[in-house]
Design an enzyme around this catalytic site. Structure first.
Site, PDB file in Angstrom:
ATOM      1  CB  ILE A   1      -2.700   1.213  -3.329  1.00 11.57           C
ATOM      2  CG1 ILE A   1      -1.378   0.660  -3.841  1.00 11.57           C
ATOM      3  CG2 ILE A   1      -2.846   2.685  -3.674  1.00 11.57           C
ATOM      4  CD1 ILE A   1      -1.247   0.686  -5.343  1.00 11.57           C
ATOM      5  N   GLY A   2      -2.298  -1.118  -0.740  1.00  9.99           N
ATOM      6  CA  GLY A   2      -2.602  -2.512  -0.447  1.00  9.99           C
ATOM      7  C   GLY A   2      -1.573  -3.094   0.490  1.00  9.99           C
TER       8      GLY A   2
ATOM      9  CG  PHE B   1       6.365  -9.280  -0.549  1.00  6.24           C
ATOM     10  CD1 PHE B   1       7.350 -10.230  -0.754  1.00  6.24           C
ATOM     11  CD2 PHE B   1       6.624  -7.960  -0.862  1.00  6.24           C
ATOM     12  CE1 PHE B   1       8.580  -9.857  -1.270  1.00  6.24           C
ATOM     13  CE2 PHE B   1       7.851  -7.591  -1.374  1.00  6.24           C
ATOM     14  CZ  PHE B   1       8.834  -8.539  -1.582  1.00  6.24           C
TER      15      PHE B   1
ATOM     16  CB  VAL C   1       1.117  -2.532  -2.528  1.00 11.66           C
ATOM     17  CG1 VAL C   1       1.303  -2.150  -3.984  1.00 11.66           C
ATOM     18  CG2 VAL C   1       1.315  -4.029  -2.347  1.00 11.66           C
TER      19      VAL C   1
ATOM     20  CG  ASP D   1      -1.380 -17.353  -4.749  1.00 10.70           C
ATOM     21  OD1 ASP D   1      -2.450 -17.911  -4.429  1.00 10.70           O
ATOM     22  OD2 ASP D   1      -0.866 -16.449  -4.070  1.00 10.70           O
TER      23      ASP D   1
END
Ligand SMILES: *[C@@H]1O[C@H](CO)[C@@H](O)[C@H](O)[C@H]1NC(C)=O
Ligand SMILES: *[C@@H]1O[C@H](CO)[C@@H](O)[C@H](O)[C@H]1NC(C)=O
Ligand SMILES: *[C@@H]1O[C@H](CO)[C@@H](O)[C@H](O)[C@H]1NC(C)=O
Ligand SMILES: *[C@@H]1O[C@H](CO)[C@@H](O)[C@H](O)[C@H]1NC(C)=O
Length: 842
Positions: A507-508, A512, A515, A626
């Site tokens: 989903i993303g 990093f 996801v 952030d």
């Protein structure tokens, strides 16, 4: 959804009577001994019966002799039967109690001196220890006190980790004997003392206190503030609570308040065992009726202490029984004149419920003083109309030196016994089970949406559902970064949840890694963030995120479900946010329907609340670093939650004003001052939040290199129009005709203050929050009354809908920068932009 909630509430209310009757806490280990007696007796102010240690049943606990029994021949009329007899120890003697359930136990020793058979109990001198750990040494009750009863009651909380509890009485000195009138030893509820969320307050600064649950605690004061004495008869753990009046430094500063209905206990906050209804149903509030007092003042209590003891646990109980609607009450809490809690907003800690019981633990260093001072007073955030502060209860416990889990060497750990007290009749048991099932079903249903604010702040973390890894214990922390081991999830569980990292579930993606959407075995939906395997680059971010998220919990912060660090994997598991990032609802690809102005404001308010909590909720504060529209996520009901704590840092300590650090964060949102000086303050987050406000209004990215030079940077572009008073020219086309002028004006002003060049000129997140709430009220005002409340304070004011919060105008908060000459070296955002334009951000 609202409906379901209503049904759940009414069901709870309907069954409330039953629940209170049948859900009483039943300790698994429960030893109540009436010493020196052959009789079983129930004291008048208690509900339990104590068995005689001279009866057949009771004598089995007495393991060694060297003791005798005495009886008061002329007992005072009003003393309890328990105190008409005593056991006198002429040699070392002990009681031994089997332990069915290891964990925290309550130990109470009752001493009531009388004279009988040549023993004057007031002259007795002795030691008492439990499993070799000294509870009382060189103890003597004396003659009691003329002011009160002769009774001396000693209460301890002891972590027991062995098969039995051996309580040893050793006579000493001249008297050569010891005594006791009654003994209680029983299991405490698991969550009575937990390690998480314990704040350290001392002259050396604030911090976190670790390992509380394994310490031996001795009760020193237990106070029902604003209320009456509570006897064991009416307390869930058979404690005694006394009124606070005699501890108030200025009695006229406080006014007792009471509520007639029981409080609204909420999962994750306080339970009825932490303190009973009666504690939370009464409080002291500021006595604003007394016009001789200043407009702002504190209520202060002084609790006497033994000056030789260093550390005390101060547990404060709160329940907002004074407000008529949410978010009215903001106050500060001080312990020994140090800030213990700034801007406490009880309604934001609960799931939007008033009168939800809440408690906080503080450990304080008494600094050899003879008193501990607890004060509550109005916070800077309180509007002049709503100045108030409350306190419902206080417990002060001595942290006994050398505490540690009490286990006897060589004894094996026994599994938790599953034994129900005989006291629970079959029918009651059935009721409990049926109710528990009903409630559980209801809870589960209402959980299909990740329930906002599921747990309060600083409460022990609870992993949704309950499987093998849901037990949270912080007892052993990873030395390197204090990670909450109870949140560890086995890799296999994550593989199962994500269908072995199925590509279709992605989903993303971000710096990093990827996801995934996942479903845990208990059907909770989760978002699984998997760091790029084999690369340990993200390790500091990974650890920072776990450290921050495992310590805090808030309705407007995305909750951490767990993490996995096996086989060089770095995986973080969060609650699933159905509607994804705010950004996707503002601009870019995708056929998402545009959000209304009201929805956008509610999202801004929610995320402001989350950030405000980060900044102020813990003693040190956390800076997010952030804040951007991709890090604000929306749940099914469009409730905003702030995410991505990978860059967050603990805030400056009390005597520093900033944290120096390398510049990190996302391009377009970077605080120019932070960029220039590399000094991080919570005002850097305020700047980034100002950029988000403009994004929400204008529905365009913070940086859009495809636009003309002056338009590239949203903060600059927006401020250009704001300063001309023409912000309306650049708003999202979907909002045209929807926003009221007063609402837009205030919104523009708020964004402008956030984007001030210098941190000192920017409002705090709390101020931003107030102003956004005001913006929302201005928007919701009925047509025909377009005036702002302060512009019309006479007749129309009472007709105005709500002002749920009377805002402080942020223009009153502006401080002139101390050093204007610095202005010459200001780096404008476009300069930063030109330096960084090739950097993609994170
Ligand atoms: C228990 O509480 C009730 C209601 O507050 C009170 O009337 C009663 O006297 C209390 N009982 C004891 C034994 O304290
Ligand atoms: C009774 O208690 C008070 C204060 O707690 C103390 O000052 C006083 O000395 C005590 N009296 C006796 C007889 O112990
Ligand atoms: C108001 O406060 C003053 C000073 O503390 C005190 O003397 C007075 O009794 C108080 N009056 C009332 C009505 O509480
Ligand atoms: C309340 O007490 C604290 C700590 O002693 C002090 O710093 C603060 O100024 C007091 N507030 C008021 C309004 O007196």
């Amino acid at each position: 959804m609202e409906d379901g909630k209503f049904h759940f509430l009414s069901l709870t209310l309907l069954l409330f009577f039953f629940i209170t009757l049948s859900q009483a806490f039943t300790p698994e280990d429960n030893y109540l001994i009436n010493c020196g007696s052959t009789l079983e007796t129930t004291p008048i102010d208690d509900t339990r019966s104590f068995i005689g240690d001279s009866s057949k049943q009771g004598s089995i606990f007495l393991t060694s002799t060297g003791s005798l029994v005495i009886k008061d021949q002329n007992p005072s009329r009003d003393s309890s039967v328990l105190y008409h007899t005593a056991r006198v120890f002429t040699k070392e003697s002990s009681f031994k109690f089997g332990v069915k359930r290891t964990g925290t136990h309550l130990v109470r020793l009752h001493f009531y001196p009388f004279v009988a058979q040549s023993y004057d109990l007031s002259s007795a001198q002795f030691d008492v220890s439990v499993n070799g750990f000294s509870l009382l040494s060189d103890f003597s009750v004396g003659r009691g006190n003329s002011s009160g009863s002769l009774l001396v009651l000693k209460e301890y909380l002891v972590m027991v980790d062995s098969e039995d509890i051996v309580m040893l009485f050793s006579p000493l000195g001249k008297s050569g004997f010891g005594f006791v009138n009654a003994i209680e030893v029983f299991s405490a509820p698991d969550d009575l003392v937990v390690d998480q969320g314990v704040h350290l307050i001392s002259s050396k600064g604030a911090g976190i206190y670790n390992g509380l649950s394994s310490k031996v605690l001795e009760t020193v004061h237990r106070i029902n503030v604003g209320g009456l004495k509570i006897t064991p008869f009416n307390d869930t753990l058979w404690r005694t609570w006394i009124p606070d009046e005699n501890f108030l430094i200025l009695k006229s500063a406080a006014k007792p308040v009471a509520r007639s209905r029981p409080p609204n206990y909420e999962e994750g906050l306080a339970t009825r065992e932490i303190a009973p209804d009666q504690v939370y149903m009464t409080a002291q509030e500021m006595n604003k009726d007394n016009i001789t007092l200043a407009s702002k003042f504190n209520i202060t209590w002084a609790f006497p202490l033994n000056p030789n003891v260093m550390e005390y646990l101060v547990r404060l109980h709160f329940c907002d029984i004074v407000s008529t609607s949410l978010n009215q009450l903001y106050f500060d809490v001080f312990i020994n004149d140090y800030y213990a809690y700034k801007d406490l907003d009880l309604s934001s800690l609960s799931d939007h419920l008033l009168a939800a019981p809440y408690y906080v633990d503080f450990v304080t260093n008494s600094e050899n003083s003879e008193n501990i001072h607890v004060s509550v007073g109005p916070s800077e955030l309180s509007s002049s109309m709503r100045i108030n502060a409350i306190l419902n209860g206080v417990e002060i416990m001595r942290i006994v030196d050398g505490g540690g889990s009490i286990s006897r060497s060589g004894s094996k750990k026994k599994p938790l016994g599953v034994l129900l007290g005989a006291a629970v009749g079959g029918f009651c048991l059935l009721c409990v089970v049926i109710l528990a099932v009903l409630v559980a079903i209801k809870c589960r249903k209402s959980k299909s949406k990740p329930k906002p604010g599921e747990t309060g702040t600083w409460a022990p973390l609870r992993v949704p559902g309950s499987s093998s890894y849901s037990k949270v214990s912080e007892g052993t922390t990873n030395a390197s970064y204090g990670v909450n081991l109870g949140l560890k999830i086995p890799f296999a569980e994550i593989q199962h949840a994500t269908n072995n990292f199925d590509k279709n579930l992605i989903i993303g993606s971000g710096g990093f890694g990827l996801v995934y959407k996942g479903v845990m075995r208990d059907n909770t939906k989760v978002a699984v963030k998997r760091g790029v395997p084999e690369s340990r680059q993200g390790l500091p971010e990974f650890q920072s995120e776990i450290t921050v998220l495992s310590k805090i919990r808030h309705r407007h912060l995305v909750g951490l479900v767990g993490y996995c660090e096996e086989q060089s994997e770095m995986i973080l598991v969060y609650e699933f946010m159905e509607k994804g990032p705010l950004k996707n609802h503002l601009y870019g690809s995708g056929p998402l329907s545009p959000l209304s102005w009201k929805q956008r404001l509610e999202i801004c308010i929610g995320s402001a609340r989350g950030v405000h909590y980060l900044h102020t909720g813990s003693t040190q504060g956390v800076i997010h670093r952030d804040i951007k529209s991709t890090n604000i996520l929306l749940d099914e009901g469009y409730v905003a939650k702030v995410a991505d704590f990978g860059l967050s840092r603990a805030g400056p300590c009390i005597d520093e004003t900033h944290v120096s650090t390398g510049v990190k964060g996302s391009f377009g949102y970077l605080d120019p001052e932070y960029f220039k000086r590399q000094q991080l303050t919570d005002k850097s987050d305020v700047y980034s939040f100002g950029v988000v406000l403009l994004e929400v209004l204008c529905a365009r990215p913070a940086v859009d290199p495809s636009l003309s030079r002056e338009q590239v940077n949203l903060a600059e572009w927006g401020m250009l129009w704001q300063k001309k008073g023409l912000l309306r020219q650049i708003i999202d086309q979907n909002l045209v005709g929807e926003i009221k002028s007063s609402s837009l004006r205030k919104f523009g002003e708020t964004a402008e203050k956030c984007l001030a060049d210098y941190g000192v000129d920017r409002p705090t997140m709390g101020d931003v929050l107030w102003n956004l709430e005001y913006v929302l009220q201005l928007q919701l005002q009925e047509p025909g009354i377009p005036r702002e409340p302060h512009e019309d304070s006479t007749t129309a004011a009472s007709e105005l809908p709500i002002p749920a919060a009377i805002p402080r105008d942020i223009s009153t908060n502006i401080r002139i920068p101390a050093n204007m000459s610095d202005g010459s070296s200001v780096v404008t955002t476009s300069q930063i932009f030109s330096q960084l334009i090739t950097n993609e951000g994170r």
